[in-house]
Design a protein around this motif. Structure first.
Motif, short mmCIF file in Angstrom:
data_model
loop_
_atom_site.label_atom_id
_atom_site.label_comp_id
_atom_site.label_asym_id
_atom_site.label_seq_id
_atom_site.Cartn_x
_atom_site.Cartn_y
_atom_site.Cartn_z
N MET A 1 13.39 41.38 -54.32
CA MET A 1 14.47 40.66 -55.00
C MET A 1 15.21 39.75 -54.03
SD MET A 1 18.04 42.32 -56.21
CE MET A 1 19.45 41.28 -56.43
N ILE A 2 15.28 38.49 -54.38
CA ILE A 2 16.00 37.52 -53.55
C ILE A 2 17.36 37.29 -54.20
CG2 ILE A 2 16.00 35.11 -52.78
CD1 ILE A 2 12.97 35.28 -52.69
N PRO A 3 18.43 37.24 -53.43
CA PRO A 3 19.73 36.98 -54.06
C PRO A 3 19.70 35.66 -54.82
CG PRO A 3 20.03 37.61 -51.76
CD PRO A 3 18.55 37.46 -51.99
N LEU A 4 20.43 35.63 -55.91
CA LEU A 4 20.49 34.45 -56.75
C LEU A 4 20.93 33.22 -55.93
CD1 LEU A 4 20.10 33.74 -59.66
CD2 LEU A 4 22.39 34.57 -60.14
N ARG A 5 21.91 33.43 -55.08
CA ARG A 5 22.41 32.33 -54.26
C ARG A 5 21.27 31.71 -53.42
NH1 ARG A 5 23.13 31.11 -49.44
NH2 ARG A 5 22.43 33.14 -48.72
N VAL A 6 20.42 32.57 -52.89
CA VAL A 6 19.33 32.08 -52.05
C VAL A 6 18.31 31.29 -52.88
CG1 VAL A 6 17.46 32.79 -50.49
CG2 VAL A 6 19.68 33.96 -50.40
N GLU A 7 18.04 31.81 -54.09
CA GLU A 7 17.11 31.07 -54.97
C GLU A 7 17.62 29.65 -55.21
OE1 GLU A 7 14.87 32.46 -57.98
OE2 GLU A 7 14.22 34.14 -56.76
N ILE A 8 18.92 29.53 -55.47
CA ILE A 8 19.50 28.21 -55.75
C ILE A 8 19.48 27.36 -54.48
CG2 ILE A 8 21.56 27.01 -56.60
CD1 ILE A 8 19.89 28.86 -58.56
N GLU A 9 19.76 28.00 -53.37
CA GLU A 9 19.73 27.27 -52.10
C GLU A 9 18.33 26.68 -51.87
OE1 GLU A 9 22.18 28.43 -48.44
OE2 GLU A 9 20.22 29.34 -48.09
N GLN A 10 17.30 27.46 -52.24
CA GLN A 10 15.94 26.96 -52.06
C GLN A 10 15.68 25.74 -52.95
OE1 GLN A 10 13.69 30.56 -52.65
NE2 GLN A 10 14.01 31.24 -50.53
N VAL A 11 16.22 25.78 -54.15
CA VAL A 11 16.07 24.63 -55.05
C VAL A 11 16.72 23.40 -54.40
CG1 VAL A 11 16.69 23.67 -57.31
CG2 VAL A 11 16.04 26.09 -57.11
N LEU A 12 17.90 23.62 -53.84
CA LEU A 12 18.60 22.50 -53.19
C LEU A 12 17.88 22.01 -51.94
CD1 LEU A 12 21.16 23.50 -55.00
CD2 LEU A 12 22.21 21.80 -53.49
N GLN A 13 17.34 22.96 -51.19
CA GLN A 13 16.60 22.57 -49.98
C GLN A 13 15.46 21.62 -50.34
OE1 GLN A 13 15.65 26.43 -48.48
NE2 GLN A 13 17.36 26.45 -47.03
N GLU B 1 12.98 45.59 -54.93
CA GLU B 1 13.84 45.88 -53.78
C GLU B 1 14.21 44.54 -53.13
OE1 GLU B 1 14.91 48.85 -52.91
OE2 GLU B 1 13.74 49.84 -54.48
N PRO B 2 15.37 44.49 -52.49
CA PRO B 2 15.72 43.27 -51.76
C PRO B 2 14.72 43.03 -50.61
CG PRO B 2 17.63 44.70 -51.98
CD PRO B 2 16.45 45.49 -52.44
N THR B 3 14.49 41.76 -50.30
CA THR B 3 13.56 41.45 -49.20
C THR B 3 14.32 40.87 -48.00
OG1 THR B 3 13.24 39.36 -50.35
CG2 THR B 3 11.46 40.97 -50.51
N TRP B 4 13.77 41.08 -46.81
CA TRP B 4 14.46 40.67 -45.58
C TRP B 4 13.50 40.04 -44.60
CZ3 TRP B 4 19.17 41.70 -47.05
CH2 TRP B 4 19.37 42.78 -47.90
N ASP B 5 14.04 39.22 -43.73
CA ASP B 5 13.15 38.72 -42.67
C ASP B 5 13.57 39.18 -41.26
OD1 ASP B 5 15.32 37.21 -43.13
OD2 ASP B 5 14.39 35.27 -42.85
N SER B 6 14.60 40.01 -41.15
CA SER B 6 14.99 40.46 -39.82
C SER B 6 14.13 41.65 -39.36
CB SER B 6 16.46 40.86 -39.81
OG SER B 6 16.65 42.01 -40.61
N THR B 7 13.09 41.97 -40.11
CA THR B 7 12.26 43.13 -39.82
C THR B 7 11.71 43.10 -38.39
OG1 THR B 7 11.58 42.85 -42.07
CG2 THR B 7 10.47 44.56 -40.85
N GLY B 8 11.68 44.25 -37.79
CA GLY B 8 11.02 44.34 -36.49
C GLY B 8 11.98 44.41 -35.32
N LYS B 9 13.21 43.91 -35.49
CA LYS B 9 14.15 43.97 -34.38
C LYS B 9 14.71 45.38 -34.24
CE LYS B 9 15.86 39.27 -34.42
NZ LYS B 9 16.91 38.48 -35.02
N THR B 10 15.04 45.74 -33.00
CA THR B 10 15.59 47.06 -32.78
C THR B 10 17.09 46.97 -32.53
OG1 THR B 10 13.52 47.87 -31.87
CG2 THR B 10 15.51 49.07 -31.23
N VAL B 11 17.82 47.92 -33.14
CA VAL B 11 19.25 48.00 -32.85
C VAL B 11 19.57 49.45 -32.45
CG1 VAL B 11 19.81 48.34 -35.31
CG2 VAL B 11 21.60 47.66 -33.75
#
Ligand code: ARG
Length: 586
Positions: free
Chosen positions: A1-13, A103-113
């Motif tokens: 699931m992508i946040p609605l705001r991001v979907e719209i941002e992609q349209v604008l991009q 589920e929400p999706t992310w791209d920060s995967t893999g980094k360690t904190v």
């Protein structure tokens, strides 16, 4: 699931791209004027100078591209060149149908904190500050995991400080006949500790008081600590007992609170490294002597306030808090290669962390790509505005505090008739969940940097922005869905809306990923509390308008059921990040 705001941002991009504009300016935000529009993009203003065009002209180009797009019900230029957007209900509904079960999706995967939190001190009572660190740190580790980090949580126990010497010398006064104090004996110390945890806990305040009052006794304690750190066998044997006794209670308390750590690497774990680190820093020319102590200058010419040097080794030998933190960072970098290390520690330790962070950067133990963050927090005060204490003025133990909130929760349930039909056993279990929810939500819903007043009466109310209210709302959705199931009704595609509250609910549900991301970035669990509270409010409005059980239109009813299920899942997910479990019934 992508946040609605991001979907719209992609349209604008893509619209920006098609017009040859830099897509980086397509940044879209949720509107702060929901009466005018749902989303807004201010990129035209930001890029106007660069492209040499009036902002309204740029905005006009974009709007012209989007007016016929069926995803929007309205796109318009506002003010000096804002792009205001409102989505069509058909689009919103189809976004909902698609996203409700993802589920929400992310791209920060893999980094360690690495999350360093709680850090109670062995043998000293754990105070509400440690509790606050535990609650905030635990929710941060869950949040980081959710957004795709590889998380390493560590309970950095204070098990190597002067309190150890205080205890050793106090015990020697009380039981001088024990073998631990014989400097010639190097082995064969008893397996069983010479005292119970209760004795240890009562001994510490007395020892500490005596040391504060009598400089001679303090000197003795400091010397004993130094000897312990140098490895005197009898002291080490005794120290092991102290640590074992203390950690047993700590394990029990934390697990009752539902707080978990991957590691319990206390300060003592770094005992050998500390010496080595100081040696290396000395070799590299960072260390100098000041009044017999070994210190490191971490000031910079452009400092606006004075940053004192870091003390690494005392004049008589013996390492300090900063030394152990520097050695710890060195270990963590080697062992875990983190992108971030977050320290959830009282904001009053800001200077300590500033010094330590500067030291490890200067010595190149940590590169500039790694983010070192002191996640500070404020004080928990009593109603008198002073740091929270028991009625007798002492430090309240975590176990006692939990009993207190759980008992209060049970009373509240009784008063409001909640849990009326439950068995005694179920009631106790619900009270436990409500009590812990009250405690955690109260703590997490304040911005971590602000001080707050510990007011159990307020926290445990079933109305207002409290843990019990949120739990109650969630349990109510569960019971609605149980009724739905018993009636044999099923969920369906999300359809365009009969009531405004349906749209509002969907817009709120569509924010989830953004909320997580921002909270993880700012280490701010209070964003999640605000969100789950707002969501509960919006849901209540929806539920008031949409009478699921009475609705004759099965398709619309199915849509409402889907919205209910989606809301429940969202509330439960957010609460589980906050460390709060929702009971089945209440
Ligand atoms: N034991 C410390 C205290 O009670 C907190 C430890 C925090 N973590 C750290 N790496 N310094 O204040």
């Amino acid at each position: 699931m992508i946040p609605l705001r991001v979907e719209i941002e992609q349209v604008l991009q893509s619209a920006f791209g098609r017009l040859g504009y830099d897509a980086a300016y397509a940044r879209t935000v949720r509107s702060n004027r929901p009466d005018l529009c749902q989303f807004q993009c201010n990129g035209a203003l930001a890029m106007a100078k660069k492209v040499g065009k009036a902002p309204r002209e740029i905005a006009g180009d974009i709007v012209a591209l989007l007016v016929d797009d069926t995803r929007f019900s309205r796109v318009e230029i506002a003010g000096p060149g804002f792009i205001n957007m409102t989505l069509s209900d058909t689009y919103l509904a189809s976004y909902g149908s698609q996203s409700a079960h993802e589920e929400p999706t992310w791209d920060s995967t893999g980094k360690t904190v690495v999350v360093d939190f709680a850090g109670p001190n062995v043998a000293k009572p754990m105070h509400v500050g440690h509790l606050r660190s535990a609650i905030i740190g635990d929710s941060l580790q869950r949040l980081f995991r959710t957004v795709g980090y590889n998380v390493i949580s560590d309970n950095h126990l204070g098990d190597w400080g002067t309190q150890m010497g205080m205890l050793i010398t106090e015990l020697q006064r009380r039981m001088p006949e024990l073998p631990y104090f014989d400097s010639l004996q190097t082995e064969g110390f008893p397996e069983t500790p010479p005292l119970t945890i209760h004795e240890l806990e009562t001994m510490y305040p007395e020892a500490s008081k005596a040391c504060k009052e009598d400089p001679e006794r303090m000197k003795e304690a400091v010397e004993a600590t130094d000897e312990l750190q140098r490895g005197r066998p009898g002291y080490l044997a005794l120290w092991k007992h102290f640590v074992a006794l203390s950690t047993e209670t700590l394990h029990r308390d934390f697990s009752r609170l539902g707080v978990h750590f991957d590691h319990w690497l206390g300060e003592s774990f770094y005992m050998d490294r500390m010496g080595r680190v100081v040696e290396e820093l000395t070799r590299d020319g960072f260390v100098y002597e000041s009044q017999g102590a070994q210190v490191m200058d971490v000031s910079r010419p452009d400092d606006s306030k004075e940053i004192p040097p870091v003390m690494l080794e005392k004049s008589g030998g013996g390492f300090l808090y900063a030394t152990s933190d520097i050695a710890t960072i060195e270990y963590r970098m080697k062992e875990f290669s983190p992108a971030r290390i977050c320290y959830v520690v009282d904001k009053r330790q800001a200077l300590h962390f500033e010094q330590v962070f500067r030291a490890v950067r200067m010595a190149e133990i940590v590169s500039h790509t790694v983010s070192l963050e002191h996640v500070g927090f404020g004080t928990v005060n009593g109603k008198d505005g002073k740091p929270f204490k028991t009625r007798e003025g002492g430090v309240m133990k975590l176990a006692e505090l939990m009993d207190l909130v759980i008992n209060r929760a049970a009373e509240r349930m009784e008063e409001s008739g909640i849990g009326r039909d439950a068995s005694e056993e179920e009631k106790n279990e619900i009270a436990r969940m409500v009590g812990i929810a009250a405690l955690k939500f109260a703590d997490l819903s304040n911005h971590r940097l602000s001080d707050y007043v510990f007011d159990i009466d307020k926290f445990s109310r079933f109305e207002g922005k409290t843990g019990p209210y949120i739990l109650y709302s969630a349990v109510r959705i569960k019971s609605i869905l149980r009724k739905v199931q018993a009636a044999g009704f099923s969920s369906g595609e999300i359809l365009p809306f009969r009531h405004d509250s349906e749209r509002d609910l969907l817009l709120e549900l569509g924010r989830l990923g953004d909320v997580y991301e921002k909270a993880a970035e700012d280490c701010a669990p209070n964003y999640l509390c605000d969100y789950v509270y707002d969501l509960s409010q919006v849901f209540n409005r929806f539920y008031r308008d949409c009478h699921i059980m009475k609705e004759a239109d099965t398709a619309l009813r199915g849509s409402w059921i889907s919205l209910c299920q989606w809301t429940l899942k969202t509330v439960e997910d957010v609460l589980s990040i906050l460390g709060i479990v929702v009971p089945e019934k209440m």
